[in-house]
Design a protein around this motif. Structure first.
Motif, short mmCIF file in Angstrom:
data_model
loop_
_atom_site.label_atom_id
_atom_site.label_comp_id
_atom_site.label_asym_id
_atom_site.label_seq_id
_atom_site.Cartn_x
_atom_site.Cartn_y
_atom_site.Cartn_z
N SER A 162 28.59 -0.06 -55.08
CA SER A 162 29.60 -0.04 -54.81
C SER A 162 30.21 -0.39 -55.78
CB SER A 162 30.05 -1.35 -53.94
OG SER A 162 29.93 -2.26 -54.61
N SER A 163 31.54 0.08 -55.93
CA SER A 163 32.33 -0.02 -57.32
C SER A 163 32.28 -2.05 -57.30
CB SER A 163 33.92 -0.10 -57.02
OG SER A 163 34.53 1.57 -56.87
N ASP A 213 37.06 5.44 -53.82
CA ASP A 213 36.32 6.30 -52.77
C ASP A 213 37.00 7.41 -53.19
OD1 ASP A 213 34.24 4.55 -53.07
OD2 ASP A 213 34.74 3.36 -51.26
N GLU A 214 38.19 7.25 -52.99
CA GLU A 214 38.90 9.04 -51.77
C GLU A 214 38.62 10.11 -52.86
OE1 GLU A 214 41.98 5.69 -51.94
OE2 GLU A 214 39.64 6.15 -51.42
N ASP A 232 32.53 10.86 -55.99
CA ASP A 232 32.29 10.27 -54.74
C ASP A 232 31.93 8.49 -55.96
OD1 ASP A 232 32.03 11.79 -53.57
OD2 ASP A 232 29.98 13.02 -54.31
N ARG A 233 30.19 7.64 -54.78
CA ARG A 233 29.66 6.36 -55.94
C ARG A 233 28.59 7.05 -56.58
NH1 ARG A 233 29.34 2.10 -50.99
NH2 ARG A 233 31.10 1.51 -50.22
N GLU A 277 25.45 5.26 -49.76
CA GLU A 277 25.74 6.85 -50.92
C GLU A 277 26.08 5.86 -51.97
OE1 GLU A 277 30.32 6.33 -49.23
OE2 GLU A 277 29.56 7.53 -47.40
#
Length: 458
Positions: free
Chosen positions: A283-284, A182-183, A186-187, A280
């Motif tokens: 998710s992964s 995430d860091e 961006d998603r 956002e």
């Protein structure tokens, strides 16, 4: 006006002002270029693009092309060969700003191509485009990456073999982006990369299979699922399994009761409550599962079954609980796509592996993932799955005693799927123990559980 705009563009030192003037020039071009009343514009762009002394002018050329793609791309169709040559040089420019602007302009023009011949003009540009995109990932340039993925998603859907010679270069890059944290990216950017892989699986399944890329895709998806589960804040990443299933209602109801209880105790959530965060993107965990699902649904089984299902089954026996959960989740994800080979040959082995994992795992998070797998197999592998009731039902009976609503709810769902397909002779021996376990659930605190228990009982 035309001459004044071009003079201002060539002499303006401030980048922000050049962009504004370029936007004005694009608006004027929308009127004049289709009428062939501004031939000097393309000559100006070509001159700027080949300027050796000024990277600012080279960037300006592709800024103009980017903006023109939105207004007069059709009118420039006859110039695509020349434009492709300009893009090729700029994509390999040593100045990053020039290469990035060229990539964005090139992607914009690709989305306007109307014929197969036009598309083939851009086939040789795929490697330098991918190289610029990889550099953008290293620089965490989400805007450029998203333009690249939007473009390549369209290319994956076209029948023209633009990506075919380069798929073994592009797909590993896509998987690297999907793996990013995430860091790091961006998603939405990671979602874009996953969308390209999914589009290749759906529209170019044989290409993906013949290139031998399915094992890499399956491995990346399982790695992402394992990592997401291990990093989950609430003891397992199974929560994202149920986003698109009826069990999401149980989670919402359970959450509502928790909020009500806190409110009654005077502990209302503050403004930093995690549910107030802006969405956002997927998710992964969701990205990986969606991609794996696309592979199972669309890539021929001779290329996809062993890499995807085989890897998932191997994960079930891993000592690491996150890996076991990812394996169980993956079995559920691929159940629909692999329903035919499962029903014909592999269902017994899969159910045996799930039962062994259930026996070795008592934690609620793993049980939740196993329930998801059982539920998907019960739904998609009818009627053959009913023949394995003696393997499945004892495990599901045990899960009915779990404290987690999603585990109990999925167990009811699995039992309902089984009971619907059983005849009286098959159901008879199970009727008494089934009622003994379902009747107490009719008084469960969650309405969703009561309804699902009623459905299984009926």
């Amino acid at each position: 006006v035309k001459t004044g705009l071009l003079e201002r563009l060539s002499t303006e030192p401030e980048r922000a002002v050049r962009k504004s003037v370029a936007a004005l020039a694009s608006a004027v071009a929308k009127i004049l270029v289709p009428k062939h009343q501004w031939p000097e514009l393309l000559a100006f762009i070509s001159q700027c693009a080949t300027s050796q002394q000024s990277p600012q002018h080279r960037e300006l050329a592709h800024l103009l092309l980017l903006q023109l793609s939105e207004t007069v791309a059709t009118a420039l169709a006859s110039e695509l060969g020349q434009l492709a040559n300009l893009f090729r040089s700029a994509l390999e420019d040593s100045e990053r700003a020039v290469a990035v602007m060229a990539l964005r302009a090139c992607c914009a023009f690709v989305s306007t191509l109307s014929t197969d011949d036009d598309a083939m003009l851009f086939r040789d540009l795929v490697p330098p485009m991918a190289a610029v995109a990889r550099n953008a990932a290293q620089q965490r340039d989400d805007t450029t990456l998203q333009a690249f993925f939007d473009c390549f998603s369209e290319l994956a859907q076209t029948p023209v073999p633009v990506l075919a010679p380069h798929v073994q270069t592009v797909v590993p890059f896509l998987l690297d982006v999907m793996r990013a944290a995430d860091e790091e990216l961006d998603r939405a950017t990671r979602d874009g990369a996953a969308a390209v892989v999914g589009a290749l699986a759906e529209y170019k399944p044989k290409l993906l299979g013949k290139a031998g890329l399915v094992p890499s895709v399956a491995t990346a998806c399982l790695e992402i699922m394992v990592k997401a589960d291990a990093a989950a804040r609430t003891g397992g990443g199974a929560g994202s399994l149920f986003v698109s299933t009826p069990l999401m209602r149980l989670r919402q109801e359970e959450k509502a009761l928790e909020v009500a209880a806190r409110a009654a105790a005077g502990q209302l959530p503050g403004g930093d409550d995690e549910d107030d965060e802006l969405y956002e993107g997927p998710s992964s965990q969701e990205l990986a599962q969606t991609t794996l699902d696309q592979v199972a649904l669309h890539v021929p089984h001779k290329w996809s079954l062993e890499p995807a299902l085989g890897l998932a089954l191997n994960c079930l026996g891993a000592p690491d609980p996150s890996t076991r959960r990812a394996g169980a989740a993956a079995v559920g994800v691929v159940a629909e796509g692999f329903q035919d080979p499962l029903r014909e040959a592999h269902l017994g082995d899969v159910l045996q592996r799930l039962a062994a994992c259930a026996q070795a795992s008592t934690d609620a998070a793993t049980r939740e993932c196993l329930c998801f797998a059982y539920g998907q197999l019960a739904e998609h592998c009818q009627p053959e799955v009913v023949g394995f009731a003696e393997r499945v039902v004892p495990v599901v009976f045990e899960f009915l005693t779990d404290a987690r609503a999603a585990v109990v709810g999925t167990s009811c769902y699995v039992l309902e799927m089984f009971c619907e397909s059983m005849d009286a002779q098959q159901l008879g021996p199970l009727l008494k123990p089934l009622m003994e376990r379902l009747l107490p659930l009719l008084d469960h605190r969650l309405l969703g559980i009561r309804e699902m228990a009623g459905g299984a009982r009926g």
